[in-house]
Each structure stands twice: as C-alpha cells, then as structure tokens.
Write an enzyme that holds these catalytic residues in place. Structure first.
Site, short mmCIF file in Angstrom:
data_model
loop_
_atom_site.label_atom_id
_atom_site.label_comp_id
_atom_site.label_asym_id
_atom_site.label_seq_id
_atom_site.Cartn_x
_atom_site.Cartn_y
_atom_site.Cartn_z
N ASP A 11 -27.53 17.01 -25.48
CA ASP A 11 -28.29 17.00 -26.74
C ASP A 11 -29.69 17.56 -26.52
O ASP A 11 -30.23 18.29 -27.37
CB ASP A 11 -28.37 15.58 -27.30
N GLU A 44 -22.25 23.84 -30.44
CA GLU A 44 -23.22 24.53 -29.62
C GLU A 44 -23.46 25.96 -30.10
O GLU A 44 -23.94 26.80 -29.34
CB GLU A 44 -22.74 24.54 -28.15
#
Length: 528
Positions: free
Chosen positions: A393, A420
């Site tokens: 993260d 992503e």
C-alpha cells in the site's frame, strides 16, 4: 360632538385594532408560512444530507469491493487456481481496515466458494442466515456491474456491496462475484452522524411495510422524523430516527411576538412606519435572496446593510451566512471524497471517467494532441507477497504521488485506474513532447528507488506503460469513441508487458493512421 381625548381614544383604539389585525394577518399569511417553509427546507436539507452520507458509504464500499474483485488473484481463486488467496488476503487486519463483518465469494452458478464472518477477534464460518441470503439474493447483486444496498437479514441490517470478479483492467469474462458486508448499528450511525452533522439513531427491525420513505419529499415540520430506505423489493431495509436541528419549527404566536405587538400598538404611527420600513426592507431582500437561492439551487450569502444596526437582523444574517459556509464546505468535502481514491489520495476511477468524457468532448470540438497513458506496476503481486500488503500500500501511494506530480497542467490528471494500475491524461503536442512524457514517467518511478528483489524486470520497482496518442483531434474521432481510445492504451500496455516490462508501447490514433492492434515500442529500458 367628540372631545379631543375621545377622538384620540377612538383613533387609538381603531389604530391598535387595525395594527393588531394587520400584524396578525401578516403573521398568518406571510411571515409564518415563510418561516415554516424555511424550517421545512432545513429539515429537507438534513434528510438529504443523511441520504447523501449513506450514499457516500455505499460508494466507498463499492469502490473497495471493486478493487478486490478486479485483482487477477481473485479471478484465479474463483476459477479454482489459487486456493491460498483467501488465507493471504482476508485476514483480521483486512476486516478491520475495511470495517467489514463478512466476505463472500460465489462462482458464476452462485455457489458459495468462500464465506468469512468477522466477530470480535476471530474469523468464523459464514452464519446460516447470511449464507441463505446469498443463495436467495436477487439478480441485482449478481449482475455485470458493481452494486450495493442495505439489507435486513434475520432482524440485523447490513450494507452489502457486490462486484463481478474479472481480470485486471477487463470487464469480461466474469468469474463470479465478490460480496463485502458491513453490519449497521448505532455505533456505525454515530460515526456517520458526526460526518454529516446530524442527530440520528437506528430503528431496530422488524420494520413495517407502511414506513415512510426517506427519499420522498417531506411536507411537515417535526422535531423527530422516522423514515426508511427501501430495497429493490420495495421493503424497508434501513430505518432511522432523525432529530432535526430546528426542532418542531416556528410557532404561530409566541410571548416575544405578543410583547412586540403591544409595544408597536403604543408608538406613534409615523415612528411605526419608519421602524416598519427598517425591518421590512432587509427582510424583503433576504426573502428574495432565499427565493432566488431556491430557484437556482445555489446558496447565496446575505449581504444587506441597514441605516440602523438591528441586532436580530445582523444575527440572522450572520447565522445564515455561517450555515451557507458550512453547507458549502460539506458539499465540497463530499464531492472531494466521492472523487478521491482513499489509499493513494489521488483521483479515483470515477473522477477519471469524468475527465475522460470531458477530454473526449473537448477533442471533438477543437484540435488537440492528447495522450492517454495506462501505467501498471511490474510484478506487484510478488511485491505484495514478499513484502506484505502494508508495504504494498505504501508503494502504491508513492507511485501514485510520483505519477500525480507528472500531471503538471491544469487540464492534465493522474488517477488510480484499479489495483496496481494507474491512468493519466496528458497533453503531447508532438513526438518530442510524447517522448518527454514517457521519459518523465519512467524517471519519476525510478527516482523512488523502491527495492523489489523479486522482480524479473530489475532490482527496483518498475512500471510498464501503454500510451494511446490522439494526434490532431477533431470530428473524425466520432467514428471511434472514447472506449476505443481506452482500449488502444490497454492494448499498448499489454504489449509493453509482453515485451518484457519496464518499458513503454505507443499506439497512435490519427485521421490518416487507422486504429490497429499493433502498438510500437517507444524505447527499450537500456536506452533510458
């Protein structure tokens, strides 16, 4: 024959009666209806604020559900190829971070593949009532779009979001559905009430089918309002008691009003008219301003001034202006939250879709050269697996901020596209500008120096880039559509990853060059 005293007495009595009748008539026919309408508008605004706050919670849960459902890992698990997926991703930290009470994964036949229920400190098997609800759930929750709603299950209320499980960046095929569930209780509403600045409590099920629908316009001022949201079967699914900030609204007659009538009945007519003008003028201006605000649905501050400073009018003006300021701040905050990705703090997919539509319409009207860029972090699953999701993260946030800094102009943007993957809309007037964009993006990620010892593309974290460049836009784009623009960028990204990653591929869209499925290599990594 009348004496002056008698005549004065008669005139005073008549004046007093006329004054009382006149003021009472104005109160009944003008002032009180206006105050009542204002009170009704305040209460309607608070009801709308509650509905907006609940809608925001639904949108947030939908966004989280869609992020998880768009992972390739989720798709592989639904296909039976990744049995470790749930043990790695749905741990107690996941439930706490996303405020979840239950997670359910079903296959295309609506069979439950995984059901986890978080209670206290442990994850248990899905309770029978939730499993039964999942098996009997309507088609609304098993469609090809992300959806959500409040559901009453075994006299307990849940906010449930469902998203089709698809490969990253694709809408088909659908490998099943992912459902996230949040239990709704008074603690949940307390947090929501603090954000929306409301005073409300939860009504405990079961609910009557005759319950009032909160989405219907209100026509009565009341101190405490009971209302419900209804599901797609027209059954009440969430009911609350809302205590309004303005209580039961204005009163027709009060002790202050009676005292004012008495005082005004004893003053000379000339002074009365003067004072009446001093009061009526600013109230009339404020009323017209409120009417204009109501007609154009825009709140305007009150800016009137009076020759004599009247405290009550100044307090009313200041209180109303403070309310306008507060409502504008809340509206701006809600709009920002609805268009910002919570993890990366950059625009989310919804904001990107709006920007894509705006850019496409602008390109149809005027000639521009604009690049649509899709960026995917190379081998990010390996990064998450070996460094942990918390580190993952952090890396997502760093990459997002680096890409966000590359969108330098007012009409450029960088957003999180999903998982992503990121999307940028950048201006590129010519090939040199386009190459500068590609170099700037790769350099921005390279300068982060994020170690990635499990990447086949290098020792540090890298990205693959797909660029769809519209050269000299115009009406010729009407034969393509913005979806084709996005598909061209996605195809270029696919080719960049197929070419070994840590590189970029370019797809050119122009009136002379037809759209193809063969992007070209912009530049190899070793030439950076």
């Amino acid at each position: 024959m009348f004496t002056i005293r008698q005549l004065y007495t008669v005139i005073a009595v008549i004046y007093t009666l006329l004054l009382l009748v006149g003021i009472i008539t104005m109160r009944v026919l003008w002032f009180f209806p206006a105050e009542y309408d204002d009170a009704l508008a305040v209460q309607q605004s608070e009801v709308n604020g509650l509905i907006s706050a609940l809608a925001l919670k639904r949108n947030q849960l939908e966004a989280v559900t869609q992020d998880y459902a768009a992972w390739d890992d989720t798709f592989e698990y639904a296909a039976g190829d990744n049995p470790e997926y749930t043990d790695e991703n749905f741990i107690t930290d996941t439930f706490d971070a996303q405020s979840l009470n239950a997670v359910v994964i079903v296959n295309p036949d609506s069979d439950i593949l995984y059901g986890g229920f978080y209670a206290g400190e442990d994850i248990h098997a899905l309770p029978d009532e939730l499993a039964e609800w999942t098996r009997l759930a309507s088609n609304e929750f098993f469609s090809n779009q992300v959806t959500s709603g409040f559901q009453t299950i075994n006299e307990r209320i849940y906010l449930i979001a469902s998203s089709p499980i698809t490969p990253t960046g694709e809408s088909n095929p659908i490998g099943g559905w992912l459902l996230f569930m949040q239990a709704i209780d008074n603690n949940y509403l307390t947090v929501l009430a603090e954000v929306a600045r409301l005073n409300m409590t939860l009504k405990i099920p079961p609910y009557s089918v005759d319950s009032v629908n909160l989405k219907m316009p209100i026509n009565e001022v009341m101190a405490i309002r009971q209302g419900c949201l209804f599901d797609d079967m027209k059954h009440p699914s969430l009911c609350v008691n809302l205590r309004h900030s303005n209580g039961s609204g204005p009163q027709m007659f009060s002790s202050r009003l009676l005292l004012t009538l008495l005082i005004f009945s004893l003053i000379p007519a000339a002074l009365f008219l003067t004072l009446l003008n001093l009061l009526i003028d600013p109230i009339s201006k404020a009323t017209k301003l409120l009417e204009r605000s109501n007609s154009d649905h825009t709140l305007h501050p009150i800016l009137y001034t009076t020759p004599v400073r009247i405290l009550e009018l100044r307090q009313l003006r200041n209180a109303y202006n403070e309310l306008v300021h507060t409502i504008r701040q809340q509206q701006a905050r809600l709009e920002q939250l609805s268009n910002t990705d919570r993890l990366t703090n950059i625009p989310n997919r919804r904001a990107f879709d709006e920007a894509l539509e705006t850019s496409w319409r602008r390109m149809l009207r005027h000639s521009h050269s604009v690049a649509l860029v899709l960026v995917d972090i190379d081998y990010f699953k390996r990064f998450n697996d070996h460094y942990g999701h918390q580190t993952g993260d952090m890396a997502l946030h760093q990459v997002a901020q680096a890409l966000h800094a590359c969108a330098r102009r007012a009409d450029e943007m960088a957003s999180r596209f999903g998982g992503e993957e990121f999307a940028l809309i950048l201006l590129a007037d010519d090939a040199r500008s386009l190459d500068a964009i590609r170099t700037r993006l790769h350099t921005a990620i390279s300068n982060l120096h994020i170690p990635h010892g499990y990447s086949a593309a290098g020792k540090e974290l890298t990205v693959s880039i797909g660029i769809a460049w519209v050269k000299d836009s115009g009406q010729w784009l009407e034969s393509i559509g913005k979806e084709e623009w996005l598909r061209a960028a996605d195809t270029a990204l696919y080719e960049a990853k197929a070419a070994g990653r840590n590189t970029s591929m370019l797809q050119v869209l122009s009136e002379e060059i037809p759209l193809t499925e063969s992007p070209v290599l912009s530049r190899l990594p070793d030439s950076l």
